[in-house]
Design a protein around this motif. Sequence first.
Motif, short mmCIF file in Angstrom:
data_model
loop_
_atom_site.label_atom_id
_atom_site.label_comp_id
_atom_site.label_asym_id
_atom_site.label_seq_id
_atom_site.Cartn_x
_atom_site.Cartn_y
_atom_site.Cartn_z
N UNK A 176 0.44 -1.69 0.20
CA UNK A 176 0.17 -0.06 -0.18
C UNK A 176 0.75 1.35 0.34
N UNK A 177 2.03 1.36 -0.70
CA UNK A 177 2.74 2.22 -0.66
C UNK A 177 2.33 3.40 -1.76
N UNK A 178 2.44 4.58 -1.62
CA UNK A 178 2.19 5.52 -2.23
C UNK A 178 3.05 5.94 -3.03
N UNK A 179 3.01 6.49 -4.41
CA UNK A 179 2.91 5.97 -6.00
C UNK A 179 5.07 6.78 -5.84
N UNK A 180 4.63 7.42 -4.37
CA UNK A 180 6.04 8.66 -5.07
C UNK A 180 6.86 8.39 -4.14
N UNK A 181 6.90 7.23 -2.99
CA UNK A 181 7.47 7.04 -2.29
C UNK A 181 9.05 6.07 -2.92
N UNK A 182 9.80 6.48 -2.37
CA UNK A 182 11.00 5.34 -3.03
C UNK A 182 11.85 4.80 -2.40
N UNK A 183 12.77 4.28 -2.49
CA UNK A 183 13.91 3.27 -2.20
C UNK A 183 14.00 3.83 -0.85
N UNK B 192 8.58 -2.64 -9.98
CA UNK B 192 8.24 -1.07 -10.64
C UNK B 192 7.63 -2.27 -11.31
N UNK B 193 6.65 -1.28 -12.71
CA UNK B 193 6.13 -2.09 -13.88
C UNK B 193 7.35 -2.15 -15.02
N UNK B 194 7.34 -2.98 -15.54
CA UNK B 194 8.81 -3.12 -16.33
C UNK B 194 8.37 -2.28 -18.01
N UNK B 195 7.20 -2.10 -18.01
CA UNK B 195 6.83 -1.15 -19.19
C UNK B 195 6.94 0.13 -19.29
N UNK B 196 5.99 1.15 -17.75
CA UNK B 196 6.04 2.23 -17.81
C UNK B 196 7.11 2.38 -16.31
N UNK B 197 7.55 1.38 -15.68
CA UNK B 197 8.79 1.83 -14.64
C UNK B 197 8.00 2.63 -13.83
N UNK B 198 6.65 2.62 -13.57
CA UNK B 198 6.19 3.57 -12.39
C UNK B 198 5.74 2.64 -11.13
N UNK B 199 5.92 2.61 -10.14
CA UNK B 199 5.76 1.16 -8.45
C UNK B 199 4.61 0.89 -8.76
N UNK B 200 4.71 -0.78 -8.76
CA UNK B 200 3.47 -0.98 -8.55
C UNK B 200 2.58 -1.04 -6.59
N UNK B 201 3.31 -0.37 -5.79
CA UNK B 201 2.65 0.16 -5.10
C UNK B 201 3.20 -1.37 -3.62
N UNK B 202 4.39 -1.92 -4.07
CA UNK B 202 4.77 -2.41 -3.21
C UNK B 202 6.36 -2.96 -3.38
N UNK B 203 6.81 -3.10 -2.10
CA UNK B 203 8.32 -3.45 -1.98
C UNK B 203 8.26 -4.70 -0.65
N UNK B 204 9.81 -4.34 -1.10
CA UNK B 204 10.76 -5.70 -0.20
C UNK B 204 11.86 -5.43 0.33
#
Length: 83
Positions: A7-14, A34-46
């Motif tokens: 549930x990450x905001x799309x503006x959150x960086x690593x 991130x989405x491999x085509x647009x490069x935009x965050x998918x809203x989750x990470x590890x």
Amino acid sequence: MNIYVGNLDFKVSESDLEEVFSAFGTVSSCKIITDKFSGRSKGFGFITMDDQDEANKAIEELNGTALKDREIIVNEAKPKKEF
């Protein structure tokens, strides 16, 4: 321990994510998916933290807190399912 952050905001960086988790201990890796085509965050990470106690404390204290105006979900990452 591998930690899922959702549930990450799309503006959150690593670096934002790493900064938040490093308050609880040493972060060995941080990756926002991130989405491999647009490069935009998918809203989750590890996040990977080597110390089990530090990782558990981070999960306990950060789950349900706000990061850039969104309530994040933090828990231990489950292994990827094989098909």
